[in-house]
Motif scaffolding. Structure first.
Motif, short mmCIF file in Angstrom:
data_model
loop_
_atom_site.label_atom_id
_atom_site.label_comp_id
_atom_site.label_asym_id
_atom_site.label_seq_id
_atom_site.Cartn_x
_atom_site.Cartn_y
_atom_site.Cartn_z
N GLU A 32 0.81 -1.22 0.00
CA GLU A 32 0.00 0.00 0.00
C GLU A 32 0.84 1.27 0.00
O GLU A 32 0.59 2.19 0.78
CB GLU A 32 -0.99 -0.01 1.17
N PHE A 104 -2.86 -8.03 -1.70
CA PHE A 104 -2.65 -8.79 -0.46
C PHE A 104 -3.98 -9.28 0.09
O PHE A 104 -4.17 -10.46 0.42
CB PHE A 104 -1.94 -7.89 0.57
N GLN A 105 -4.95 -8.36 0.17
CA GLN A 105 -6.25 -8.69 0.75
C GLN A 105 -6.98 -9.74 -0.08
O GLN A 105 -7.63 -10.64 0.47
CB GLN A 105 -7.10 -7.41 0.87
N GLY A 124 -12.57 -10.66 3.20
CA GLY A 124 -11.59 -10.29 2.19
C GLY A 124 -12.20 -9.37 1.14
O GLY A 124 -11.53 -8.47 0.61
N PHE A 125 -13.47 -9.58 0.84
CA PHE A 125 -14.19 -8.72 -0.10
C PHE A 125 -14.20 -7.28 0.44
O PHE A 125 -13.87 -6.33 -0.26
CB PHE A 125 -15.62 -9.25 -0.27
N VAL A 126 -14.56 -7.16 1.72
CA VAL A 126 -14.59 -5.85 2.37
C VAL A 126 -13.19 -5.23 2.40
O VAL A 126 -13.00 -4.06 2.03
CB VAL A 126 -15.16 -5.98 3.81
N ALA A 127 -12.21 -6.03 2.82
CA ALA A 127 -10.84 -5.52 2.95
C ALA A 127 -10.26 -5.11 1.60
O ALA A 127 -9.57 -4.09 1.49
CB ALA A 127 -9.96 -6.58 3.61
N ARG A 129 -11.96 -4.13 -1.07
CA ARG A 129 -12.59 -2.90 -1.54
C ARG A 129 -12.05 -1.67 -0.79
O ARG A 129 -11.86 -0.61 -1.38
CB ARG A 129 -14.12 -2.96 -1.38
N ILE A 130 -11.80 -1.81 0.50
CA ILE A 130 -11.23 -0.69 1.26
C ILE A 130 -9.88 -0.29 0.65
O ILE A 130 -9.61 0.89 0.41
CB ILE A 130 -11.07 -1.06 2.75
N SER A 131 -9.07 -1.28 0.35
CA SER A 131 -7.73 -1.00 -0.15
C SER A 131 -7.76 -0.36 -1.55
O SER A 131 -7.09 0.65 -1.79
CB SER A 131 -6.91 -2.30 -0.16
N THR A 133 -10.28 1.18 -3.06
CA THR A 133 -10.95 2.49 -3.10
C THR A 133 -10.06 3.56 -2.47
O THR A 133 -10.12 4.72 -2.85
CB THR A 133 -12.34 2.47 -2.43
N ALA A 134 -9.22 3.15 -1.51
CA ALA A 134 -8.25 4.11 -0.94
C ALA A 134 -7.27 4.56 -2.02
O ALA A 134 -6.95 5.75 -2.14
CB ALA A 134 -7.51 3.48 0.23
N LEU A 137 -9.05 6.90 -4.50
CA LEU A 137 -9.18 8.26 -3.96
C LEU A 137 -7.88 9.04 -4.14
O LEU A 137 -7.90 10.21 -4.55
CB LEU A 137 -9.57 8.18 -2.48
#
Lengths: 331, 331
Positions: A32, A104-105, A124-127, A129-131, A133-134, A137
């Motif tokens: 990241e 990684f996620q 993992g789906f949530v993690a 998407r967080i990564s 979308t960060a 942005l």
């Protein structure tokens, strides 16, 4: 063909779809971490390519008015935004890969293999998407700081889904509306629902192909971290940069420049490379776009070569000193 | 009515729609600053409300596997994600306001008034979206860290649009699909296209009303930074907390608890408050939801009162010591 395109969309054609390769805009070896230096140059080159033919504004008017780290105020001078301030509708679409974000996620949880009833896959789906979308942005921000009216659009939020990992539903009306309104959509590889296996990863390359097929841009540019496509891994000192690849109607392709002594041998080594680096996959994806009559350039990001590709000037003539890979349809 | 609802959606009903008020989760006086303490408690309370009736897991299994500031590794223990690890599909929707995010950018540019042909408005559209999506990402992260399978969904990316600032198009199929797949959609006030004026701001409160009308949740909770709705600005030492408001078929409402000596006078003072604090607008929005037969609770975030509202236990009985405002339909 030109008429058909016009008829189908009834709007001005898309000028260029750009893939910001994950390897070009992130530090692949560090989790990241954005390659800030490259991202800044890439954003600046995109701006330069977009303003081509317009009276250049002397000042870049940033559109990221967020508070910067460690500061309490934002920088935004309202008075600067006169009617000549903004890049005219430039009809670009940006798609970026994940690089050291999301992988990684996704790998840890197996999101690409599906199975949302498994807690690890769901997490993992949530993690993932967080990564991703960060990262999205941060890329939107970098482009906005260069005065590009970029709007982030996540395929998941757009309601895109796959079936057996192929795109099943991807309504482009929102993307088209954004472009027609003068914005630059910024899409990305994302975790999405899959009709058969529950979920998967929709890659940036598959998105590009879909966009190219549907929106028929004038040209497509893939920005990577090497000069282009080689006949073997670029770390090999004997690796040869493939300057031009011709794609035929049936989708088969061959290297036309440089003239290789044994083209069968080349294809073999490319295939060998594919198990580690995916270059054959990349050529195949690019060839499917080129088959539509759309020139594809694979070029190293943040170089004079990438600026030439982005500006579109290679469409009429490719100078001998241009380094990169052109993939072009030959009838 | 229950049958009609079921027939329309053909899926399990939504349990609760929660508005995280901008004032409750950000520091309103400081630009783009999250109220981390409140957000953590709110996320934890949401988790508690969601696991009600399920065998509680002893351990919170975080789903934000991003690298934390200053660290090189992420925390993710794959082994923890057994089949009992995740909160079962809890059918909540979270919508948040902007607080100290987005407002500056929107006000400075006049995005809410439209006019995308003006460079300042176009730039403000980009800047506003950057700010509100940054907040959205942080809220999704906070929820994910509490083991809530949250997915950010931007109204703009979802293709939602307005006409004359009322919702014109807002396809809920993506939201419904996410809920049916066991995720918690996290939406937010956003800059969107407007059919008449080009663009505008779609507020979180309007989104809530639309979701409530279409998805008919069992109850709706507004989390704010004060105990509930008062008869005058809460800073006034004589302000009285309105404990229960009854909404009639025609949409008119009246305070039923506490019994006020002069109800006309109360409505006047509420209206006076509206010019600064918008409490009458808030009641009107809530009343439109309550008219559908859906209980609405306006309550202070991160308190024992908000936990009671979120858990749904107030639906059968409101204890005397509960502090907040209930807005309920009376036929």
């Amino acid at each position: 063909m030109e008429e058909e395109k016009q008829e189908k969309r009834q709007t001005k054609p898309i000028r260029c779809i750009v893939k910001l390769g994950g390897a070009a805009i992130t530090c692949k070896s560090e989790l990241e971490k954005i390659n800030e230096e490259n991202l800044k140059i890439v954003s600046s080159q995109l701006r330069q390519a977009m303003v081509l033919g317009q009276s250049p504004s002397t000042k870049v008017l940033g559109m990221d008015w967020s508070k910067r780290h460690g500061r309490s105020e934002v920088s935004c001078s309202v008075d600067d935004f006169g009617y000549d301030a903004i890049i005219d509708s430039s009809r670009f679409i940006v798609v970026h890969g994940a690089g050291s974000f999301g992988h990684f996620q996704a790998c840890k949880s197996g999101v690409h293999k599906g199975g949302l009833d498994q807690p690890l896959v769901k997490a993992g789906f949530v993690a993932t998407r967080i990564s991703v979308t960060a990262l999205n942005l941060e890329i939107v921000r970098a482009l906005a700081r260069e005065g590009i009216a970029s709007v982030g659009m996540s395929p998941f939020s757009c309601g895109w889904s796959t079936c057996e990992r192929n795109i099943a539903s991807a309504d482009l009306s929102i993307v088209a509306k954004a472009i027609d309104s003068g914005f630059i959509p910024v899409l990305h590889g994302d975790a999405v629902f899959d009709g058969l296996q529950g979920c998967t990863i929709l890659s940036g390359d598959v998105i590009i192909r879909h966009l190219a097929e549907q929106l028929k841009p004038e040209y497509v540019v893939f920005l990577t971290d090497v000069l282009g496509v080689y006949d073997r891994p670029p770390v090999d000192p004997n690796a040869v940069l493939l300057r031009e690849i011709a794609v035929r109607e049936d989708g088969n392709w061959s290297v036309v420049k440089p003239v290789l002594q044994n083209s069968n041998k080349v294809e073999t080594t490319v295939a060998a490379h594919d198990t580690t680096g995916g270059m054959s996959t990349k050529i195949t994806e690019a060839a499917m776009i080129a088959r539509l009559g759309i020139d594809v350039y694979i070029v190293k990001a943040a170089t004079s070569h990438s600026l030439m590709a982005l500006s579109g000037e290679l469409r009429s003539n490719i100078p001998d000193d241009w380094l990169g890979t052109l993939i072009r349809f030959v009838s």
